[in-house]
Design a protein around this motif. Structure first.
Motif, PDB file in Angstrom:
ATOM      1  N   UNK A  92       0.842  -1.199   0.000  1.00 24.69           N
ATOM      2  CA  UNK A  92       0.000   0.000   0.000  1.00 24.69           C
ATOM      3  C   UNK A  92       0.879   1.252   0.000  1.00 24.69           C
ATOM      4  N   UNK A  93       0.581   2.197  -0.853  1.00 25.03           N
ATOM      5  CA  UNK A  93       1.393   3.401  -0.938  1.00 25.03           C
ATOM      6  C   UNK A  93       0.602   4.512  -1.618  1.00 25.03           C
ATOM      7  N   UNK A  94       1.059   5.742  -1.386  1.00 25.29           N
ATOM      8  CA  UNK A  94       0.463   6.904  -2.041  1.00 25.29           C
ATOM      9  C   UNK A  94       1.257   7.322  -3.266  1.00 25.29           C
ATOM     10  N   UNK A  95       2.562   7.034  -3.266  1.00 27.32           N
ATOM     11  CA  UNK A  95       3.418   7.411  -4.384  1.00 27.32           C
ATOM     12  C   UNK A  95       4.650   6.512  -4.417  1.00 27.32           C
ATOM     13  N   UNK A  96       5.119   6.241  -5.603  1.00 27.24           N
ATOM     14  CA  UNK A  96       6.357   5.488  -5.797  1.00 27.24           C
ATOM     15  C   UNK A  96       7.481   6.493  -6.043  1.00 27.24           C
ATOM     16  N   UNK A  97       8.475   6.504  -5.167  1.00 28.34           N
ATOM     17  CA  UNK A  97       9.640   7.384  -5.306  1.00 28.34           C
ATOM     18  C   UNK A  97      10.863   6.485  -5.386  1.00 28.34           C
ATOM     19  N   UNK A  98      11.551   6.493  -6.507  1.00 30.54           N
ATOM     20  CA  UNK A  98      12.651   5.546  -6.656  1.00 30.54           C
ATOM     21  C   UNK A  98      13.695   6.027  -7.650  1.00 30.54           C
ATOM     22  N   UNK A  99      14.816   5.338  -7.618  1.00 32.43           N
ATOM     23  CA  UNK A  99      15.966   5.611  -8.472  1.00 32.43           C
ATOM     24  C   UNK A  99      16.448   4.250  -8.981  1.00 32.43           C
ATOM     25  N   UNK A 100      15.958   3.798 -10.144  1.00 33.21           N
ATOM     26  CA  UNK A 100      16.270   2.445 -10.604  1.00 33.21           C
ATOM     27  C   UNK A 100      17.725   2.315 -11.042  1.00 33.21           C
ATOM     28  N   UNK A 101      18.229   1.085 -11.124  1.00 33.10           N
ATOM     29  CA  UNK A 101      19.579   0.888 -11.668  1.00 33.10           C
ATOM     30  C   UNK A 101      19.664   1.479 -13.075  1.00 33.10           C
ATOM     31  N   UNK A 102      20.791   2.087 -13.385  1.00 35.44           N
ATOM     32  CA  UNK A 102      20.955   2.695 -14.703  1.00 35.44           C
ATOM     33  C   UNK A 102      21.379   1.672 -15.752  1.00 35.44           C
ATOM     34  N   UNK A 103      21.877   0.518 -15.332  1.00 32.71           N
ATOM     35  CA  UNK A 103      22.340  -0.483 -16.287  1.00 32.71           C
ATOM     36  C   UNK A 103      21.168  -1.305 -16.811  1.00 32.71           C
ATOM     37  N   UNK A 104      21.432  -2.067 -17.869  1.00 32.12           N
ATOM     38  CA  UNK A 104      20.435  -3.000 -18.391  1.00 32.12           C
ATOM     39  C   UNK A 104      19.133  -2.337 -18.789  1.00 32.12           C
ATOM     40  N   UNK A 105      18.038  -3.074 -18.613  1.00 26.57           N
ATOM     41  CA  UNK A 105      16.729  -2.552 -19.021  1.00 26.57           C
ATOM     42  C   UNK A 105      15.831  -2.235 -17.819  1.00 26.57           C
ATOM     43  N   UNK A 106      16.448  -1.934 -16.671  1.00 23.02           N
ATOM     44  CA  UNK A 106      15.662  -1.681 -15.459  1.00 23.02           C
ATOM     45  C   UNK A 106      14.766  -0.453 -15.598  1.00 23.02           C
ATOM     46  N   UNK A 107      15.311   0.648 -16.125  1.00 25.77           N
ATOM     47  CA  UNK A 107      14.497   1.859 -16.271  1.00 25.77           C
ATOM     48  C   UNK A 107      13.324   1.602 -17.203  1.00 25.77           C
ATOM     49  N   UNK A 108      13.581   0.879 -18.282  1.00 22.76           N
ATOM     50  CA  UNK A 108      12.503   0.587 -19.230  1.00 22.76           C
ATOM     51  C   UNK A 108      11.394  -0.229 -18.564  1.00 22.76           C
ATOM     52  N   UNK A 109      11.759  -1.262 -17.824  1.00 23.41           N
ATOM     53  CA  UNK A 109      10.752  -2.110 -17.194  1.00 23.41           C
ATOM     54  C   UNK A 109       9.977  -1.336 -16.122  1.00 23.41           C
ATOM     55  N   UNK A 110      10.669  -0.462 -15.413  1.00 21.36           N
ATOM     56  CA  UNK A 110       9.990   0.340 -14.399  1.00 21.36           C
ATOM     57  C   UNK A 110       8.966   1.272 -15.033  1.00 21.36           C
ATOM     58  N   UNK A 111       9.373   2.027 -16.060  1.00 20.92           N
ATOM     59  CA  UNK A 111       8.449   2.976 -16.688  1.00 20.92           C
ATOM     60  C   UNK A 111       7.292   2.249 -17.372  1.00 20.92           C
ATOM     61  N   UNK A 112       7.560   1.116 -17.986  1.00 26.87           N
ATOM     62  CA  UNK A 112       6.474   0.361 -18.612  1.00 26.87           C
ATOM     63  C   UNK A 112       5.454  -0.079 -17.567  1.00 26.87           C
ATOM     64  N   UNK A 113       5.960  -0.497 -16.413  1.00 25.55           N
ATOM     65  CA  UNK A 113       5.058  -0.903 -15.333  1.00 25.55           C
ATOM     66  C   UNK A 113       4.241   0.277 -14.832  1.00 25.55           C
TER      67      UNK A 113
END
Length: 296
Positions: A92-113
């Motif tokens: 349960x949360x009001x907002x997701x605040x994060x800094x994903x790994x810069x390598x690989x496809x982590x940022x892509x998977x996070x934004x797609x989600x």
């Protein structure tokens, strides 16, 4: 390069240079947005439920706590990609605040989600009660918005710092962690613009594995002679500054929170150290790589 986190997709090898935490100043730059969001939700800042799905060393709780946000979920035993594939729900949360790994496809998977959850929420009337992941503040590299896969939810804005953030690391940055496969070599299938001077691993074709291994070790030893940091010893230290922005969407409160920030801080970005940009077209051009190397 540096960034906060931590848990990896099962198919992705661990990159030690990803084990860097977000600095205090970066959280301070979005604190006014979080406070205003809490106000819109009718709760004090200390009761705003913040979820960081990527775990590094747990410092996010102390850093956000120092700014008045005491309800932070950053679970070392939870794998974000279990949430992505649907095998477990997000907390349960009001907002997701994060800094994903810069390598690989982590940022892509996070934004797609995040985008998919936001689209379902807006398109099908999904309840925003327990898991409003259409509300997020993601610190990501400045180049992410130029990727072919990148898209934003309507109203997404960016917080651009006046100075690059220096991340907090226990393992060092890219210069201290070169024993990983070269991303150019992997992407171009055997080609790297730095050639013999590249300090990262160039995987051979496998015709003569032992000979290729010996030759590669000799090449990297020579390349790393002028590349690997001479720093030693343990303890937390900062690594080279990196160009990155906060990518923000606050759900149904995006417009009102952004307007409130502009009214209070928009005319003095130099004083607050960050400015708000409404769309990708207003973001700075790609940084000059030669200037970046000169800056360190």
């Amino acid at each position: 390069m540096p960034t906060g986190s931590k848990r990896k997709a099962p198919s992705a090898p661990r990159d030690p240079a990803d084990d860097c935490e977000t600095p205090d100043v970066a959280y301070a730059h979005i604190a006014p947005l979080l406070r205003k969001l809490a106000q819109r939700l009718g709760k004090p800042p200390g009761a705003l439920r913040i979820w960081d799905p990527y775990y590094c060393a747990g410092g996010v709780k102390a850093r956000l706590g120092a700014l008045g946000f005491g309800d932070v979920v950053n679970d070392p035993d939870a794998d974000f990609y279990d949430v992505v594939d649907g095998s477990r729900p997000p907390p349960p949360h009001d907002i997701c605040v994060t800094n994903p790994p810069f390598s690989g496809n982590h940022a892509r998977r996070l934004f797609e989600y995040l985008n998919s959850r936001g689209e379902r929420s807006e398109g099908k009337g999904e309840k925003k009660g327990n898991h409003p992941v259409a509300r997020f503040a993601v610190l990501a590299p400045e180049y992410v918005h130029r990727k072919a896969w990148f898209k934003t939810l309507p109203g997404t804005f960016f917080m651009v710092p006046s100075r690059r953030y220096s991340f907090v690391s226990k393992h060092g940055g890219r210069r201290e962690n070169t024993a990983v496969e070269c991303r150019h070599w992997r992407r171009e299938r055997g080609s790297c613009p730095r050639g013999e001077t590249c300090p990262f691993v160039h995987v051979g074709p496998g015709i003569d594995p032992e000979g290729e291994r010996i030759a590669e070790e000799a090449r990297r030893s020579k390349a790393n002679a002028g590349f690997t940091s001479s720093s030693s010893g343990g303890g937390v230290r900062t690594v080279a500054p990196f160009d990155c922005y906060w990518h923000c969407h606050l759900g149904e409160f995006t417009g009102s929170v952004a307007a409130a920030w502009r009214q209070k801080h928009g005319r003095k970005p130099g004083r607050v150290g960050v400015r708000m940009v409404d769309g990708v077209e207003g973001l700075p051009p790609p940084p000059d790589k030669s200037a970046k190397r000169a800056r360190g």
